[in-house]
Design a protein around this motif. Structure first.
Motif, short mmCIF file in Angstrom:
data_model
loop_
_atom_site.label_atom_id
_atom_site.label_comp_id
_atom_site.label_asym_id
_atom_site.label_seq_id
_atom_site.Cartn_x
_atom_site.Cartn_y
_atom_site.Cartn_z
N ILE A 28 0.72 -1.24 0.08
CA ILE A 28 0.04 0.06 -0.07
C ILE A 28 0.68 1.29 0.01
CG2 ILE A 28 -1.65 1.18 1.27
CD1 ILE A 28 -2.50 -1.43 2.41
N PRO A 29 0.56 2.24 -0.89
CA PRO A 29 1.52 3.56 -1.04
C PRO A 29 1.27 4.09 0.46
CG PRO A 29 -0.08 3.32 -2.71
CD PRO A 29 -0.43 2.11 -1.95
N ALA A 30 2.41 4.88 0.94
CA ALA A 30 2.56 5.53 1.93
C ALA A 30 1.38 6.51 2.10
CB ALA A 30 3.76 6.17 2.22
N GLU A 31 1.20 7.23 1.21
CA GLU A 31 -0.12 8.50 1.13
C GLU A 31 -1.35 7.53 1.69
OE1 GLU A 31 0.50 7.40 -3.19
OE2 GLU A 31 1.91 8.02 -1.57
N VAL A 32 -1.70 6.63 1.23
CA VAL A 32 -2.96 5.75 1.44
C VAL A 32 -2.90 5.34 2.83
CG1 VAL A 32 -4.28 3.52 0.80
CG2 VAL A 32 -3.36 5.08 -0.81
N GLU A 33 -1.78 4.72 3.33
CA GLU A 33 -1.60 4.40 4.73
C GLU A 33 -1.61 5.43 5.76
OE1 GLU A 33 2.09 2.32 5.47
OE2 GLU A 33 1.59 0.66 3.94
N GLU A 34 -1.35 6.77 5.22
CA GLU A 34 -1.41 7.59 6.25
C GLU A 34 -2.96 8.62 6.24
OE1 GLU A 34 2.24 10.02 5.85
OE2 GLU A 34 3.49 8.14 5.91
N ALA A 35 -3.42 8.00 5.28
CA ALA A 35 -4.58 8.95 5.02
C ALA A 35 -5.47 8.95 6.33
CB ALA A 35 -5.58 8.36 4.04
N LYS A 36 -6.14 9.98 6.82
CA LYS A 36 -7.06 10.49 7.92
C LYS A 36 -8.09 9.92 7.66
CE LYS A 36 -4.01 13.96 9.77
NZ LYS A 36 -3.74 15.32 10.17
N PRO A 37 -8.73 9.26 8.77
CA PRO A 37 -10.37 8.96 8.61
C PRO A 37 -11.05 10.25 8.39
CG PRO A 37 -9.64 8.78 10.77
CD PRO A 37 -8.44 8.90 9.98
N VAL A 38 -12.31 10.11 7.83
CA VAL A 38 -13.21 11.16 7.14
C VAL A 38 -14.13 11.55 8.42
CG1 VAL A 38 -14.82 12.23 5.59
CG2 VAL A 38 -12.74 11.15 4.77
N HIS A 39 -14.48 12.49 8.90
CA HIS A 39 -15.16 12.89 10.13
C HIS A 39 -16.58 12.74 9.38
CE1 HIS A 39 -17.53 14.67 13.09
NE2 HIS A 39 -16.47 14.61 13.88
N PRO A 40 -17.72 11.95 10.21
CA PRO A 40 -18.91 11.59 9.81
C PRO A 40 -19.66 12.86 9.39
CG PRO A 40 -18.57 10.77 11.85
CD PRO A 40 -17.27 11.34 11.60
N LEU A 41 -19.22 14.15 9.98
CA LEU A 41 -19.86 15.44 9.70
C LEU A 41 -19.31 16.14 8.73
CD1 LEU A 41 -21.41 16.12 13.20
CD2 LEU A 41 -22.70 15.25 11.24
N SER A 42 -18.04 15.99 8.17
CA SER A 42 -17.29 16.79 7.13
C SER A 42 -18.32 17.28 5.87
CB SER A 42 -16.18 16.07 6.95
OG SER A 42 -16.56 15.01 5.91
N TRP A 43 -19.37 16.41 5.80
CA TRP A 43 -20.13 16.96 4.57
C TRP A 43 -20.77 18.39 4.67
CZ3 TRP A 43 -25.10 17.94 5.73
CH2 TRP A 43 -25.50 17.67 7.03
N VAL A 44 -20.89 18.70 5.73
CA VAL A 44 -21.47 19.74 6.13
C VAL A 44 -20.61 21.22 5.77
CG1 VAL A 44 -20.93 20.30 8.62
CG2 VAL A 44 -23.26 20.90 7.65
N GLU A 45 -19.52 21.13 5.60
CA GLU A 45 -18.60 21.88 5.42
C GLU A 45 -18.87 22.92 3.98
OE1 GLU A 45 -14.49 20.86 7.82
OE2 GLU A 45 -14.82 19.83 6.15
N ASN A 46 -19.35 21.66 3.02
CA ASN A 46 -19.66 22.49 1.78
C ASN A 46 -21.07 22.06 1.41
OD1 ASN A 46 -16.89 23.02 1.18
ND2 ASN A 46 -16.63 20.69 0.89
N ALA A 47 -22.04 21.98 2.37
CA ALA A 47 -23.42 21.95 2.10
C ALA A 47 -24.16 23.24 1.93
CB ALA A 47 -24.10 21.07 3.41
N VAL A 48 -24.81 23.28 1.29
CA VAL A 48 -25.71 24.53 0.62
C VAL A 48 -27.44 24.14 1.03
CG1 VAL A 48 -26.36 26.33 -0.70
CG2 VAL A 48 -24.10 25.46 -1.00
N VAL A 49 -28.03 24.54 1.96
CA VAL A 49 -29.25 24.16 2.27
C VAL A 49 -30.26 24.22 0.89
CG1 VAL A 49 -31.24 24.51 3.68
CG2 VAL A 49 -28.96 24.70 4.70
N ASN A 50 -30.38 25.42 0.57
CA ASN A 50 -31.19 25.53 -0.56
C ASN A 50 -30.88 24.82 -1.80
OD1 ASN A 50 -32.49 27.53 0.91
ND2 ASN A 50 -31.45 29.17 -0.13
N GLU A 51 -29.68 24.60 -2.24
CA GLU A 51 -29.52 23.67 -3.24
C GLU A 51 -29.86 22.10 -3.16
OE1 GLU A 51 -25.23 23.96 -4.47
OE2 GLU A 51 -25.35 26.21 -4.82
#
Length: 141
Positions: A28-51
């Motif tokens: 496994i490449p090093a960058e894959v091994e070191e990938a941080k887990p995605v926070h379950p609420l990270s989707w909200v950072e770019n969410a737009v309610v009306n859209e």
């Protein structure tokens, strides 16, 4: 019998070297091994309610957004209206909220967790208020 043993050993050694090469080529490449887990609420950072509401309505998806914790909570909907709203519109569970245990230091809420939770609550509150009205219109109630 000795030539047979020697041939068996040579075959086994060749087989093991081949496996070793295969294993090394599948590392496994090093960058894959070191990938941080995605926070379950990270989707909200770019969410737009009306859209998101427009997209949901276009797909005839009038479900309200909810969080699962000790009980299911539907931000933006009055407590006396939650059951009827859930029955009419449906619910999409976003995230299970777990309260940190007093003795469990690993589950303490850090600043980023708190920021994401506050942003998600604000988003869901606005989304549900608007979606409930659209749901009622769609169901002629």
């Amino acid at each position: 019998m000795k030539p047979l043993v020697i041939a068996s050993l040579a075959f086994t050694a060749t087989l093991l070297m081949g496996c070793s090469v295969l294993l090394r080529s599948q590392e496994i490449p090093a960058e894959v091994e070191e990938a941080k887990p995605v926070h379950p609420l990270s989707w909200v950072e770019n969410a737009v309610v009306n859209e998101d509401i427009e997209n949901a309505v276009a797909h005839k998806d009038y479900r309200l957004l909810a969080f699962d914790g000790l009980r299911i909570t539907v931000p933006g909907i009055a407590l006396d209206e939650v059951k009827s709203a859930q029955h009419l519109c449906g619910v999409d569970l976003l995230y299970e909220i777990k309260a940190p245990k007093q003795q469990d230091t690993e589950q303490t809420i850090n600043e980023r967790d708190q920021q994401l939770m506050n942003k998600a609550l604000d988003y869901v509150y606005k989304y549900n208020r608007e979606m409930l009205e659209l749901c009622k219109l769609a169901h002629n109630t």
